[in-house]
Write a protein that holds these residues in place. Structure first.
Motif, PDB file in Angstrom:
ATOM      1  N   HIS A  42      78.385  15.413 -52.210  1.00 51.41           N
ATOM      2  CA  HIS A  42      78.599  13.972 -52.090  1.00 51.41           C
ATOM      3  C   HIS A  42      79.894  13.727 -51.323  1.00 51.41           C
ATOM      4  O   HIS A  42      80.985  14.037 -51.812  1.00 51.41           O
ATOM      5  N   ILE A  43      79.776  13.195 -50.108  1.00 53.99           N
ATOM      6  CA  ILE A  43      80.942  12.928 -49.262  1.00 53.99           C
ATOM      7  C   ILE A  43      81.136  11.423 -49.180  1.00 53.99           C
ATOM      8  O   ILE A  43      80.304  10.695 -48.639  1.00 53.99           O
ATOM      9  N   HIS A  44      82.246  10.963 -49.733  1.00 54.24           N
ATOM     10  CA  HIS A  44      82.519   9.519 -49.747  1.00 54.24           C
ATOM     11  C   HIS A  44      83.996   9.302 -50.032  1.00 54.24           C
ATOM     12  O   HIS A  44      84.747  10.255 -50.287  1.00 54.24           O
ATOM     13  N   GLN A  45      84.377   8.039 -50.032  1.00 54.24           N
ATOM     14  CA  GLN A  45      85.777   7.709 -50.311  1.00 54.24           C
ATOM     15  C   GLN A  45      86.028   7.455 -51.798  1.00 54.24           C
ATOM     16  O   GLN A  45      87.162   7.195 -52.202  1.00 54.24           O
ATOM     17  N   PHE A  46      84.973   7.527 -52.601  1.00 50.50           N
ATOM     18  CA  PHE A  46      85.110   7.376 -54.043  1.00 50.50           C
ATOM     19  C   PHE A  46      84.025   8.205 -54.714  1.00 50.50           C
ATOM     20  O   PHE A  46      83.033   8.574 -54.071  1.00 50.50           O
ATOM     21  N   PRO A  47      84.167   8.512 -56.008  1.00 53.70           N
ATOM     22  CA  PRO A  47      83.191   9.378 -56.684  1.00 53.70           C
ATOM     23  C   PRO A  47      81.811   8.733 -56.779  1.00 53.70           C
ATOM     24  O   PRO A  47      81.672   7.509 -56.746  1.00 53.70           O
ATOM     25  N   ALA A  48      80.800   9.574 -56.933  1.00 52.10           N
ATOM     26  CA  ALA A  48      79.425   9.093 -57.037  1.00 52.10           C
ATOM     27  C   ALA A  48      79.166   8.482 -58.408  1.00 52.10           C
ATOM     28  O   ALA A  48      79.774   8.870 -59.414  1.00 52.10           O
ATOM     29  N   GLU A  49      78.243   7.530 -58.429  1.00 53.64           N
ATOM     30  CA  GLU A  49      77.744   6.991 -59.685  1.00 53.64           C
ATOM     31  C   GLU A  49      76.955   8.083 -60.412  1.00 53.64           C
ATOM     32  O   GLU A  49      76.394   8.999 -59.789  1.00 53.64           O
ATOM     33  N   VAL A  50      76.926   8.015 -61.723  1.00 55.90           N
ATOM     34  CA  VAL A  50      76.210   9.003 -62.528  1.00 55.90           C
ATOM     35  C   VAL A  50      74.728   8.647 -62.563  1.00 55.90           C
ATOM     36  O   VAL A  50      74.347   7.507 -62.830  1.00 55.90           O
ATOM     37  N   ASP A  51      73.875   9.616 -62.262  1.00 52.47           N
ATOM     38  CA  ASP A  51      72.432   9.425 -62.316  1.00 52.47           C
ATOM     39  C   ASP A  51      71.786  10.771 -62.589  1.00 52.47           C
ATOM     40  O   ASP A  51      72.193  11.791 -62.029  1.00 52.47           O
ATOM     41  N   ASP A  52      70.763  10.776 -63.432  1.00 54.34           N
ATOM     42  CA  ASP A  52      70.101  12.013 -63.821  1.00 54.34           C
ATOM     43  C   ASP A  52      69.498  12.742 -62.623  1.00 54.34           C
ATOM     44  O   ASP A  52      69.398  13.971 -62.618  1.00 54.34           O
ATOM     45  N   PRO A  58      72.599  14.888 -59.522  1.00 52.63           N
ATOM     46  CA  PRO A  58      73.629  15.778 -60.076  1.00 52.63           C
ATOM     47  C   PRO A  58      74.500  16.344 -58.947  1.00 52.63           C
ATOM     48  O   PRO A  58      74.036  17.152 -58.139  1.00 52.63           O
ATOM     49  N   VAL A  59      75.728  15.921 -58.873  1.00 54.58           N
ATOM     50  CA  VAL A  59      76.617  16.314 -57.773  1.00 54.58           C
ATOM     51  C   VAL A  59      77.171  17.714 -58.029  1.00 54.58           C
ATOM     52  O   VAL A  59      77.846  17.955 -59.035  1.00 54.58           O
ATOM     53  N   ALA A  60      76.889  18.614 -57.108  1.00 55.08           N
ATOM     54  CA  ALA A  60      77.459  19.964 -57.204  1.00 55.08           C
ATOM     55  C   ALA A  60      78.903  19.970 -56.742  1.00 55.08           C
ATOM     56  O   ALA A  60      79.767  20.610 -57.349  1.00 55.08           O
ATOM     57  N   VAL A  61      79.168  19.264 -55.644  1.00 58.15           N
ATOM     58  CA  VAL A  61      80.530  19.151 -55.104  1.00 58.15           C
ATOM     59  C   VAL A  61      80.739  17.725 -54.628  1.00 58.15           C
ATOM     60  O   VAL A  61      79.928  17.200 -53.859  1.00 58.15           O
ATOM     61  N   GLY A  62      81.823  17.116 -55.070  1.00 58.33           N
ATOM     62  CA  GLY A  62      82.213  15.803 -54.570  1.00 58.33           C
ATOM     63  C   GLY A  62      83.398  15.943 -53.629  1.00 58.33           C
ATOM     64  O   GLY A  62      84.434  16.472 -54.009  1.00 58.33           O
ATOM     65  N   VAL A  63      83.217  15.491 -52.396  1.00 60.04           N
ATOM     66  CA  VAL A  63      84.302  15.540 -51.409  1.00 60.04           C
ATOM     67  C   VAL A  63      84.787  14.114 -51.216  1.00 60.04           C
ATOM     68  O   VAL A  63      84.095  13.281 -50.633  1.00 60.04           O
ATOM     69  N   GLN A  64      85.986  13.848 -51.707  1.00 60.67           N
ATOM     70  CA  GLN A  64      86.539  12.504 -51.665  1.00 60.67           C
ATOM     71  C   GLN A  64      87.613  12.409 -50.595  1.00 60.67           C
ATOM     72  O   GLN A  64      88.484  13.266 -50.486  1.00 60.67           O
ATOM     73  N   GLY A  65      87.535  11.333 -49.802  1.00 60.48           N
ATOM     74  CA  GLY A  65      88.528  11.129 -48.765  1.00 60.48           C
ATOM     75  C   GLY A  65      87.903  10.445 -47.567  1.00 60.48           C
ATOM     76  O   GLY A  65      86.750  10.000 -47.615  1.00 60.48           O
TER      77      GLY A  65
END
Length: 551
Positions: free
Chosen positions: A297-307, A310-317
């Protein structure tokens, strides 16, 4: 200590400091000082015909520019009428500042004429909702409103200005606060390394680009990322154009109500690289039904939680910097398989089929093909909610960011006509077309008068079938019959002309394209009524239901 005439002029000075060019609204008794103060400012007040239209105008202006659009209303019913557009802006991650009057502080605490707790009404549909308690609070509150609206994740905010606060004198030394911009950050090297590890063992990764990638102006970085690693790219409906549909890696847009061509690209994928994707754009269950894909998940903020997300890696920035860093960290290139080319070919064939269909009423495919032929690469189309959106979003080739706009957060009907007005103000050199069903058109068609009066030219293409076509489609699919979806229409040519606009009626398939070209070239407000044959709806869903993969 010298004083200004009233706090209303301080509000206007603060809006000027924020770079506001337009305020869309309707005045009321309780905000006449504010409206009057705008007359002496650099800000153009656009008087609209319904506050809902003002909110949609502010939303589309904010979406296209990245700067908060401003909608204004009086208290009570005027403010409440803003709410649909305000909620639409928040769910579509678009910056809007909504400002309304409120009764004076001397009676807001008790039962009184037009007293409604507006702050509480707006709170669930905004990022911040508050009442200005004094003139001294205005500089801080207005700066906070714009900072909150425009900072990721953007959305709408609401300010209530009591009547006695708006008209109160203020000290001359009370000034707007300086504007500070929140800067995005570089991604964490550890996050980039973890994402690179996931891709090191991936078999068939796929990229899904959403609205956030458009807001971040990450189109060029996304193209480079795709070309560097050899990755196919799909977009959401709200992300259309952030990756050009004529690129060899483009898969098209995902978001149709059935398993569309592009979905087969997700069926085969083991890793999903989401770039600026937000879950309200499209339910992840339709692309990850078995919860078996690894998600970056590449975004400027964390992903919303959803079944199903399932985010393996969150890349924030910063999204562009994140894509560049990840491309540099992955030391392999993937091979595009035949699925992507098959998907692109099927979309092309459907559009080509539309160009040759000459039946009357017109097929949706023919209308989409002719709109694409009439519009330039950077011209802007707004597709209103309904069957129109489904056909335009899935079929209309889009090559530049923010040139095909839909509402996919709240999916509000009636946004396209007021939105087209705002789009023309934001980009006056681009031609603008609102594609709308007859049901959605009459929800805010009164803004034709606003456009004519304000000399803001655009074209409205009304797909006329005398029904709420998408609901009819859904009923026929799931119930085998439909009910309570049909209605009558006025003569749309006479209706347009009654506002001072030009009106056209299509009576043969070959008339649409030249009429579109003429209306767009005339540079006035025009309405084109085109009868549409939606029998193609069930044909399409039947065809998609029979498709099997892998391709």
């Amino acid at each position: 200590m010298t004083t200004q005439a009233d706090a209303a002029r301080l509000i206007v000075r603060a809006l000027e400091a924020e770079g506001v060019e337009y305020v869309f609204g309707i005045p009321g008794e309780e905000n006449i000082h504010f409206v009057d103060a705008l007359q002496d400012s650099s800000i153009r007040y656009v008087l609209v015909r319904h506050e809902q239209g003002a909110a949609f105008m502010a939303e589309i202006y904010g979406r296209l520019t990245g700067r908060a659009g401003v909608a204004s209303a009086t208290l009570g019913p005027g403010a409440i009428n803003l709410q649909l557009g305000v909620a639409d802006a928040t769910t579509n991650s678009t910056p809007v500042v909504a400002i309304s009057a409120q009764v004076g502080l001397d009676r807001i605490y008790k039962e009184s004429h037009q007293v409604v707790d507006l702050v509480s009404l707006f709170r669930p549909i905004t990022k911040w909702s508050e009442l200005a308690p004094s003139p001294q609070a205005l500089p801080e509150m207005i700066r906070k409103a714009f900072k909150t609206a425009q900072t990721e994740r953007p959305g709408a905010v609401y300010l209530a200005i009591p009547e006695d606060v708006e008209s109160a004198p203020v000290p001359d030394d009370l000034r707007p606060l300086p504007v500070n911009v929140v800067r995005t950050q570089d991604p964490s090297p550890a996050q980039i390394a973890r994402a690179a590890d996931v891709l090191a063992t991936a078999r068939r990764p796929i990229v899904l680009a959403g609205h956030g990638a458009t807001r971040a102006r990450a189109s060029q970085a996304l193209i480079r990322f795709s070309e560097r690693l050899g990755l196919p790219v799909a977009t959401t409906f709200n992300g259309k154009g952030v990756f050009p549909d004529d690129h060899r890696h483009a898969l098209g847009a995902v978001g149709f109500m059935r398993h569309d061509y592009v979905n087969f690209g997700f069926d085969e994928a083991d890793v999903l690289i989401s770039v600026g994707y937000e879950l309200q754009e499209f339910d992840p269950v339709k692309i990850n039904p078995h919860r078996d894909k690894k998600i970056i998940h590449i975004h400027q903020f964390p992903a919303e939680v959803d079944d199903h997300y399932p985010v393996a890696v969150g890349v924030q920035g910063d999204i562009s910097r994140s894509l560049h860093a990840l491309a540099d960290a992955v030391h392999r290139r993937f091979e595009i398989n035949g699925t992507g080319e098959k998907i692109r070919r099927m979309v092309r064939e459907e559009l080509e089929q539309g160009r040759s269909e000459d039946g009357f009423p017109l097929s949706p495919r023919r209308i989409v093909a002719d709109v694409r032929a009439a519009m330039g690469r950077e011209d802007i189309v707004l597709a209103d909610t309904g069957a129109v959106k489904m056909w335009m979003a899935r079929m209309y080739p889009t090559y530049e960011p923010n040139t095909m706009l839909v509402s996919n957060g709240l999916s509000s009907m009636g946004f396209s006509v007021p939105g087209a007005l705002a789009a023309k103000l934001a980009f006056p050199r681009h031609r603008v077309l609102a594609a709308t069903g007859d049901g959605a058109f009459l929800m805010n068609s009164q803004e034709l008068e606003t456009a004519v009066r304000e000399r803001i030219p655009f074209v409205v293409l009304v797909w006329e079938d005398g029904a709420y076509g998408l609901i009819e489609w859904k009923m026929d699919l799931e119930l085998g019959r439909d009910s309570n979806v049909r209605f009558g229409n006025p003569d749309f040519v006479k209706y347009a002309e009654s506002f001072g606009a030009r009106g056209y009626r299509i009576s043969h398939a070959d008339e649409l394209l030249p009429t579109l070209r003429k209306a767009l070239a005339d540079d006035v407000v025009s309405v084109i009524a085109v009868p549409v044959d939606y029998s193609a709806n069930l044909d399409l869903t039947d065809k998609l239901g029979e498709l099997t993969g892998p391709f």
